[in-house]
Structure formats: structure tokens, C-alpha cells
Design a protein around this motif. Structure first.
Motif, PDB file in Angstrom:
ATOM      1  N   THR A  73       0.833  -1.214   0.000  1.00 16.72           N
ATOM      2  CA  THR A  73       0.000   0.000   0.000  1.00 16.72           C
ATOM      3  C   THR A  73       0.863   1.257   0.000  1.00 16.72           C
ATOM      4  N   ALA A  74       1.848   1.302   0.900  1.00 20.79           N
ATOM      5  CA  ALA A  74       2.681   2.494   1.020  1.00 20.79           C
ATOM      6  C   ALA A  74       3.451   2.770  -0.262  1.00 20.79           C
ATOM      7  N   LEU A  75       4.062   1.748  -0.835  1.00 20.78           N
ATOM      8  CA  LEU A  75       4.860   1.959  -2.042  1.00 20.78           C
ATOM      9  C   LEU A  75       3.982   2.321  -3.228  1.00 20.78           C
ATOM     10  N   GLY A  76       2.753   1.831  -3.225  1.00 24.57           N
ATOM     11  CA  GLY A  76       1.827   2.246  -4.274  1.00 24.57           C
ATOM     12  C   GLY A  76       1.567   3.744  -4.243  1.00 24.57           C
ATOM     13  N   HIS A  77       1.481   4.321  -3.037  1.00 22.50           N
ATOM     14  CA  HIS A  77       1.280   5.765  -2.898  1.00 22.50           C
ATOM     15  C   HIS A  77       2.584   6.540  -3.121  1.00 22.50           C
ATOM     16  N   LEU A  78       3.679   6.055  -2.538  1.00 21.89           N
ATOM     17  CA  LEU A  78       4.945   6.788  -2.611  1.00 21.89           C
ATOM     18  C   LEU A  78       5.496   6.829  -4.032  1.00 21.89           C
ATOM     19  N   GLN A  79       5.162   5.820  -4.846  1.00 21.30           N
ATOM     20  CA  GLN A  79       5.676   5.785  -6.207  1.00 21.30           C
ATOM     21  C   GLN A  79       5.219   6.989  -7.029  1.00 21.30           C
ATOM     22  N   ALA A  80       4.168   7.662  -6.590  1.00 18.47           N
ATOM     23  CA  ALA A  80       3.711   8.859  -7.306  1.00 18.47           C
ATOM     24  C   ALA A  80       4.800   9.931  -7.363  1.00 18.47           C
ATOM     25  N   HIS A  81       5.738   9.886  -6.411  1.00 15.99           N
ATOM     26  CA  HIS A  81       6.832  10.856  -6.390  1.00 15.99           C
ATOM     27  C   HIS A  81       8.070  10.347  -7.130  1.00 15.99           C
ATOM     28  N   GLY A  82       7.986   9.131  -7.663  1.00 16.11           N
ATOM     29  CA  GLY A  82       9.100   8.569  -8.407  1.00 16.11           C
ATOM     30  C   GLY A  82      10.150   7.989  -7.481  1.00 16.11           C
ATOM     31  N   LEU A  83      10.211   6.656  -7.414  1.00 15.33           N
ATOM     32  CA  LEU A  83      11.170   5.995  -6.522  1.00 15.33           C
ATOM     33  C   LEU A  83      12.188   5.207  -7.333  1.00 15.33           C
ATOM     34  N   GLN A  84      13.437   5.399  -7.017  1.00 15.36           N
ATOM     35  CA  GLN A  84      14.494   4.605  -7.646  1.00 15.36           C
ATOM     36  C   GLN A  84      14.422   3.166  -7.153  1.00 15.36           C
ATOM     37  N   TYR A  85      14.207   2.987  -5.841  1.00 14.98           N
ATOM     38  CA  TYR A  85      13.970   1.681  -5.262  1.00 14.98           C
ATOM     39  C   TYR A  85      13.498   1.856  -3.822  1.00 14.98           C
ATOM     40  N   ALA A  86      13.014   0.749  -3.240  1.00 14.20           N
ATOM     41  CA  ALA A  86      12.615   0.720  -1.832  1.00 14.20           C
ATOM     42  C   ALA A  86      13.514  -0.257  -1.097  1.00 14.20           C
ATOM     43  N   GLU A  87      14.152   0.212  -0.026  1.00 15.10           N
ATOM     44  CA  GLU A  87      15.106  -0.606   0.720  1.00 15.10           C
ATOM     45  C   GLU A  87      14.426  -1.276   1.908  1.00 15.10           C
ATOM     46  N   GLN A  88      14.565  -2.580   1.985  1.00 11.43           N
ATOM     47  CA  GLN A  88      14.076  -3.417   3.083  1.00 11.43           C
ATOM     48  C   GLN A  88      12.675  -2.997   3.557  1.00 11.43           C
ATOM     49  N   PRO A  89      11.681  -3.076   2.665  1.00 14.46           N
ATOM     50  CA  PRO A  89      10.325  -2.674   3.086  1.00 14.46           C
ATOM     51  C   PRO A  89       9.748  -3.555   4.189  1.00 14.46           C
ATOM     52  N   VAL A  90      10.105  -4.847   4.206  1.00 14.17           N
ATOM     53  CA  VAL A  90       9.669  -5.750   5.266  1.00 14.17           C
ATOM     54  C   VAL A  90      10.896  -6.459   5.821  1.00 14.17           C
ATOM     55  N   ALA A  91      10.724  -7.128   6.954  1.00 12.55           N
ATOM     56  CA  ALA A  91      11.884  -7.618   7.689  1.00 12.55           C
ATOM     57  C   ALA A  91      12.473  -8.912   7.144  1.00 12.55           C
ATOM     58  N   ASP A  92      11.636  -9.812   6.615  1.00  9.91           N
ATOM     59  CA  ASP A  92      12.124 -11.146   6.278  1.00  9.91           C
ATOM     60  C   ASP A  92      12.202 -11.362   4.775  1.00  9.91           C
ATOM     61  N   ILE A  93      12.968 -12.373   4.388  1.00  9.00           N
ATOM     62  CA  ILE A  93      13.227 -12.634   2.973  1.00  9.00           C
ATOM     63  C   ILE A  93      11.958 -13.087   2.252  1.00  9.00           C
ATOM     64  N   ALA A  94      11.177 -13.942   2.891  1.00  5.72           N
ATOM     65  CA  ALA A  94       9.925 -14.376   2.259  1.00  5.72           C
ATOM     66  C   ALA A  94       9.013 -13.188   2.020  1.00  5.72           C
ATOM     67  N   GLY A  95       8.962 -12.273   2.978  1.00  8.84           N
ATOM     68  CA  GLY A  95       8.140 -11.076   2.811  1.00  8.84           C
ATOM     69  C   GLY A  95       8.644 -10.188   1.685  1.00  8.84           C
ATOM     70  N   LEU A  96       9.943 -10.041   1.566  1.00 12.42           N
ATOM     71  CA  LEU A  96      10.504  -9.252   0.459  1.00 12.42           C
ATOM     72  C   LEU A  96      10.085  -9.846  -0.885  1.00 12.42           C
ATOM     73  N   ALA A  97      10.192 -11.167  -0.992  1.00 10.70           N
ATOM     74  CA  ALA A  97       9.809 -11.815  -2.246  1.00 10.70           C
ATOM     75  C   ALA A  97       8.331 -11.589  -2.554  1.00 10.70           C
ATOM     76  N   GLU A  98       7.487 -11.645  -1.518  1.00 13.37           N
ATOM     77  CA  GLU A  98       6.055 -11.437  -1.722  1.00 13.37           C
ATOM     78  C   GLU A  98       5.756  -9.997  -2.119  1.00 13.37           C
ATOM     79  N   VAL A  99       6.377  -9.036  -1.463  1.00 13.26           N
ATOM     80  CA  VAL A  99       6.183  -7.635  -1.850  1.00 13.26           C
ATOM     81  C   VAL A  99       6.613  -7.423  -3.292  1.00 13.26           C
ATOM     82  N   ARG A 100       7.726  -7.975  -3.660  1.00 11.25           N
ATOM     83  CA  ARG A 100       8.230  -7.824  -5.030  1.00 11.25           C
ATOM     84  C   ARG A 100       7.244  -8.410  -6.035  1.00 11.25           C
TER      85      ARG A 100
END
Length: 354
Positions: free
Chosen positions: A171-198
Motif C-alpha cells: 500500500t505504502a509503495l503504491g502511494h509513494l511511487q507517485a513521487h518517483g522511486l528509484q527503489y525501496a530498501e528493506q520494506p519488510v523484515a524477512d526474505i519471504a516477505g521481500l519476495a512477496e512484496v516484489r
């Protein structure tokens, strides 16, 4: 890990032999070279207003041992290995002599953003802290919007330090992307969560690459994030990974683009980050090595701060007057020296068990 070689002490520490980075020097030598400092912060960062580190004056230069206070002794062994590498072995050959760096904006109110940015001078990339405890998405959006308003053409990246869950991150990255993001660093704590967010961002057509930081430096296996397809790039910090040479190995094995970042270091620690950035075969992103600008002091009279969005790779020497000025209190010095003793013992035990 190899067994420790035996070294004889000399009257002049500068004449002592250099050793491989993962082999600690004798404890008495480290203690004799140690200086403990407490540097005030200009703004609260990572929940602290003073950055304490232990500096080592070795024959190859200065090394910095500064694992954060909550880190255990086992985790801190990598930080000591990195400090020994810097002080007793030195750094690999450099491929470049100037390193582009980003500005860093802590989780401050949007109104403070212009003052924070002014401390970094001219920059083309800004990293913004988000997902701070006690704050909400509205605070993050306002902070990112303030940076975009101040620097319309800059690359913007956000760092959540694992502070969101998967739903919050998407949700947050969907809103923040309106400002143009190069990337998001460690949005969630665990590796499985990172893969799911991606995966969810890709399905939603939200073009925000994912960078892994804690999922590299705090994992027993720093390559697991790459094998899991959980990130588009990795954030590499010298001290938590055990030194420049070890970090170079990890980048090569991961096969992902790397961003070199700091662990809120003095110029001594930043020098090690610059050495890594200078030695990498490719450096596609600006590095997070400009954090000395967040401190209200330093141990070097020639601080490693950005000029025109980059830092020149050069040697660093701790200034005796600054070491005295920012010397930690007697009780804090005792605390750090005891920590050094414990962590050194862990390294010795690790070598003996190998």
C-alpha cells in the motif's frame, strides 16, 4: 576460518606485521591502540543522539569498531574483523577515485527537510527514512513530497528498515511511487516477505525495485536473498559483513547490483565503505556514504563528506585533538573495552573451532 598465527609484540606498533582481516591481532595490541569516542548527532537517527564507536590505530591505518549497542557479541565479531582489516591489512586496489553519494533524510517532519538537505550540498540522489515507529503513511508521504519539491530531478529512494508488513509495504509503495522511486530498501523484515512484496508490486504494475539490506547483513547466509529472488539489488555495508574483501566476495556471488552504504560511521568507517565502492567492478548506484553530514562532529580534521555529490577516495587519519574533544566518558570507555575483550575472545574461539 584459519587458525591465528603467532605474532610477537614490538615497542613500535607501526612495525608489527599486517595480517589477514579475519585473524584478530593479540588483544593487548588492540587495547593499546583503542580510542573510544562519542559523536553528537545533528538530528536523531536510528533512535540515537550520540554515536559511540571504538577506533583502532593500526600499522595500515585506522579501523572502526562500532556495532550498535543492542548488537550481541557474536554479531559484533564481523565488525571487529572489518576494523582489523582496515588497521592491519589495508584495502584492495581501487578502480575509481571518486564515489557518488546520496543525501540521507531521517524520519523528520517535512518542514525540516530543507535544512537536512542543505547539509549535503549538491546531490543527485536522496535516501529517505520511512516506516518510523510512531509515525504513519501520511508522515512518509509528506517527507518524500518535501524532498521531491526541493529536488525535482533527483533520484529518490526510501528505506523502511523492515518496518512494514507485506500489506503495509504494498500500500505504502503504491502511494509513494507517485513521487518517483528509484527503489525501496528493506520494506519488510524477512526474505519471504521481500519476495512477496516484489511479486505483488510486479503484478500491480508498480515499478518499484526492491533492495535488501538487513536481509543480507543480518543473515547467517547473506546470499539467501539472491537465491530466493527476493530483491532486485543488494545494499552492502563493510563492517557487518566482516570487511571489504568479504563484501566483495558476497557481491560477486550474489550476482545482483550493489549499493554501498554506511553504518552511521565516522570518517574512519566511511573510508572503508569508500574502499569497497572503489574496488567494485561496477558501481551503478550512488552510495549511502554521506552520513558524516548527519553528525555534529567527526574524528578527522578532513572529514569524508560529499562535494558536488561525490566523495574523493583518500586516506583518513584521526586527529588527536578531536579524539580528545569527543572522548567518551570513563564508564563508556570501560564498557567498550570490555566489549572488545569479549568479541575478540569470540573470534579466537571461532578460529580454534575451525
Amino acid at each position: 576460518m584459519t587458525h591465528l598465527p603467532e605474532f610477537r609484540s614490538t615497542d613500535n606498533p607501526k612495525e608489527r606485521p599486517r595480517v589477514q582481516a579475519n585473524a584478530p591481532q593479540p588483544l593487548d595490541e588492540l587495547l593499546a591502540s583503542a580510542h573510544v569516542v562519542s559523536i553528537p548527532m545533528r538530528v536523531r537517527f536510528r533512535g540515537i543522539m550520540h554515536r559511540e564507536v571504538l577506533l583502532l590505530d593500526g600499522p595500515a591505518g585506522w579501523g572502526e569498531f562500532g556495532p550498535f549497542l543492542e548488537y550481541g557479541d557474536t554479531e559484533a565479531t564481523a565488525w571487529l574483523a572489518a576494523a582489523v582489516e582496515a588497521g592491519w591489512q589495508g584495502f584492495p586496489a581501487a578502480r575509481r577515485d571518486s564515489i557518488p553519494v546520496n543525501a540521507t533524510v531521517p524520519a523528520v517532519a517535512a518542514a525540516q527537510v530543507p535544512d537536512i538537505l542543505a547539509r549535503f550540498g549538491s546531490v543527485g540522489t536522496v535516501k529517505i527514512k520511512v516506516a518510523e515507529k510512531g509515525q504513519g503513511l501520511a508522515d512518509d508521504l509528506a517527507r518524500v513530497a518535501a524532498v521531491r519539491a526541493a529536488l525535482p530531478d533527483a533520484h529518490i529512494r526510501v528505506d523502511a528498515n523492515g518496518g512494514w508488513n507485506v500489506e503495509q509495504a504494498v500500500t505504502a509503495l503504491g502511494h509513494l511511487q507517485a513521487h518517483g522511486l528509484q527503489y525501496a530498501e528493506q520494506p519488510v523484515a524477512d526474505i519471504a516477505g521481500l519476495a512477496e512484496v516484489r511479486r505483488r508490486l510486479l503484478r500491480a504494475g508498480t515499478p518499484v525495485p526492491i533492495a535488501a539490506d538487513e536481509s543480507v547483513r543480518k543473515e547467517n547466509d547473506p546470499l539467501r536473498v539472491a537465491r530466493a529472488g527476493a530483491a532486485d539489488l543488494i545494499v552492502i555495508k563493510v563492517a557487518p559483513l566482516g570487511g571489504v574483501r568479504r563484501a566483495l566476495e558476497i557481491v560477486a556471488q550474489a550476482g545482483l547490483p550493489a549499493v554501498v552504504s554506511s553504518a552511521l560511521d565516522t570518517s574512519v568507517g566511511i573510508r572503508a565503505g569508500l574502499a569497497l565502492a572503489a574496488a567494485l567492478p561496477d558501481l551503478p548506484y550512488a552510495c549511502g556514504l554521506g552520513t558524516v553530514s548527519l553528525m555534529d562532529g567527526d574524528v578527522s580534521a578532513d572529514s569524508l563528506v560529499a562535494d558536488g555529490g561525490a566523495i574523493t577516495v583518500r586516506s583518513v587519519t584521526a586527529d588527536p585533538g578531536l579524539l580528545e574533544r569527543f572522548a567518551a566518558s570513563a564508564d563508556r570507555r570501560h564498557w567498550w573495552l570490555e566489549r572488545l575483550r569479549r568479541v575478540h575472545a569470540q573470534m579466537i574461539a571461532g578460529c580454534s573451532d575451525a
